[in-house]
Write an enzyme that holds these catalytic residues in place. Structure first.
Site, short mmCIF file in Angstrom:
data_model
loop_
_atom_site.label_atom_id
_atom_site.label_comp_id
_atom_site.label_asym_id
_atom_site.label_seq_id
_atom_site.Cartn_x
_atom_site.Cartn_y
_atom_site.Cartn_z
N HIS A 1 5.99 -41.62 -3.87
CA HIS A 1 4.60 -41.30 -4.22
C HIS A 1 4.47 -39.90 -4.84
CE1 HIS A 1 3.46 -44.98 -2.30
NE2 HIS A 1 3.77 -44.56 -1.08
N ASP B 1 5.90 -51.42 -3.10
CA ASP B 1 5.34 -50.92 -1.85
C ASP B 1 4.77 -52.02 -0.97
OD1 ASP B 1 4.41 -49.27 0.15
OD2 ASP B 1 3.29 -47.94 -1.14
#
Length: 474
Positions: free
Chosen positions: A283, A334
């Site tokens: 991220h 994810d």
């Protein structure tokens, strides 16, 4: 020996048309030629009418979360209070689902995810695996039971797995684990390292395409001292093991880290963790330019998950500046709310355009293919993803595993296009029907005519899990 023929083939320096690829018995590329190689009666031959791309690594996923994709899109709270929905409220729903899963459920869900990844053009997955224990938090009799289920699913699907067992000790900076986190947590580094050893042994017993790494969950879940100890112990045993960690996904996380440690999470990692090419910072959404410059200089990869980051309202990673400094990126799906290679790249680029009110953001900053944004994103994520997963991918060339994605050049969106423009159209021109026709892992065809070869059986087993979980899903 296997020989493959493609109408055109993606090369690091351009395209080859037509292309002939020789594959050895271990599934690795032995030669790439513009003309047919010598073949005898023992040679197996397959011809593909289409464009061959290298298989893409997916650097970050939690397989079990796929089972409630789409089930949290209802605003909570009183009228006008929908803004209160966030990553943190979504996480509570995730905990409820995680609490209900059995090992067989995890295997069935993982098989479905891996099947969808392959159909989408991903040939390797970094499984950020933290659903470790029984419902009350005690270890299974086979300590790596849940990890073995991920690997068992991969036996059915044919995908390559880099298994990343997660260390998880705290509910937040200095806070004990909450009851809903007991299936994730370890009591101390020694207990986690025993889990890591069992997981490593399970990986070693499987096919050579699998890899082992480690994932200290985040600085809020693993203290600096615990993280340092775990990484040192793992690298003493497995020097090449990738290290993946969640970092700066949410503003609240950054603020809590500054309060607890005196610095932001990215600054802590760049100054104190010994970042190098083995690290993947997942991220890094709220990293500052100076922090990302330090990340770029370290050789670490930033693992971006555009569709999940958009779904959770995380924010936008500052992509153009990071690429301009030579920063490395990779993509993951994810939470698997979406599993689509082209969509991940498209959402990544479109977010930048919406923020900056300009086009072709990843095509700037001086690049050999600077005018072809699809090509630049694809190549960047190939290189970064292969590094982050310690997988022999990134190109269809000698010494790499023969992982290939074949685009259907008869698809209406790709008609008449070749080379880099074809790749741009694959990423940015979408009709809702995938242009991916075939996928090979190690030379073995696992997707044919857009469908995984075991799709029906995998979906049927997954349907049983969904039926059982119907009453606990959010």
């Amino acid at each position: 020996m296997l020989v493959l023929r493609f109408d055109q083939l993606h090369r690091p320096d351009g395209w080859l048309a037509p292309a002939w690829v020789t594959v050895d018995d271990d599934g690795f590329v032995k030669a790439v030629d513009a003309a047919p190689p010598p073949m005898d009666a023992a040679t197996r031959f397959q011809s593909f009418a289409g464009a061959a791309l290298p298989g893409m690594p997916n650097v970050h996923g939690h397989a079990f979360q796929r089972v409630f994709a789409g089930a949290t899109e209802c605003a909570h709270g009183a009228r006008g209070a929908a803004a209160e929905d966030s990553f943190w409220t979504w996480r509570e729903a995730m905990y409820r689902v995680a609490a209900a899963l059995e090992p067989g459920d995890v295997e069935a869900i993982a098989a479905l995810v891996q099947m969808e990844l392959l159909e989408a053009g991903f040939t390797a997955i970094g499984e950020f695996h933290y659903l470790h224990h029984t419902h009350d938090g005690t270890p299974y009799a086979a300590r790596a039971e849940m990890a073995q289920r991920i690997l068992a699913a991969a036996e059915r699907t044919g995908i390559a797995v880099t298994l990343l067992p997660v260390a998880y000790f705290h509910a937040g900076f200095g806070r004990p684990l909450a009851p809903m986190q007991r299936r994730f947590g370890s009591t101390d580094p020694d207990e986690f390292l025993a889990l890591f050893a069992a997981t490593r042994d399970a990986v070693r017993r499987g096919p050579s395409r699998h890899r082992i790494g480690v994932a200290p969950h985040s600085l809020r879940a693993v203290s600096p001292e615990e993280l340092t100890r775990i990484v040192a112990a793992v690298h003493a045993q497995e020097p090449a093991a990738p290290v993946h960690v969640h970092v700066a996904e949410q503003r609240a996380e950054v603020e809590q880290c500054v309060q607890a440690l005196g610095v932001s999470p990215v600054t802590w990692f760049t100054h104190s963790a010994g970042l190098d090419h083995r690290w993947c910072l997942v991220h890094a959404t709220h990293a500052r330019p100076d922090e990302l410059l330090a990340v770029a200089r370290s050789g670490a990869v930033v693992g971006l998950c555009p569709t999940t980051e958009a779904n959770l309202g995380d924010g936008l990673f500052p992509l153009p500046g990071h690429l301009a400094e030579g920063g490395r990126i990779a993509i993951g799906s994810d939470s698997h709310v979406s599993i689509d290679l082209a969509e991940e790249l498209r959402v990544l680029e479109y977010g930048q355009r919406l923020r900056d009110e300009r086009r072709n953001r990843a095509g700037e900053a001086g690049h050999a293919q600077r005018r072809h944004v699809g090509r630049r994103l694809y190549d960047a994520c190939l290189a970064g993803g292969s590094r982050a997963l310690d997988q022999p991918l990134g190109a269809i060339e000698v010494g790499r595993r023969c992982d290939v994605v074949v685009l259907d050049t008869a698809h209406a969106r790709l008609l008449g296009l070749r080379g880099d423009t074809l790749l741009d159209a694959f990423v940015f021109s979408n009709s809702g029907r995938s242009a991916i026709r075939d996928v090979l892992v190690g030379g073995l065809r696992v997707v044919a005519d857009g469908r995984h070869v075991a799709r029906e059986a995998i979906v049927a087993e997954y349907a049983k899990v969904v039926a059982r979980l119907a009453e606990v899903a959010p």
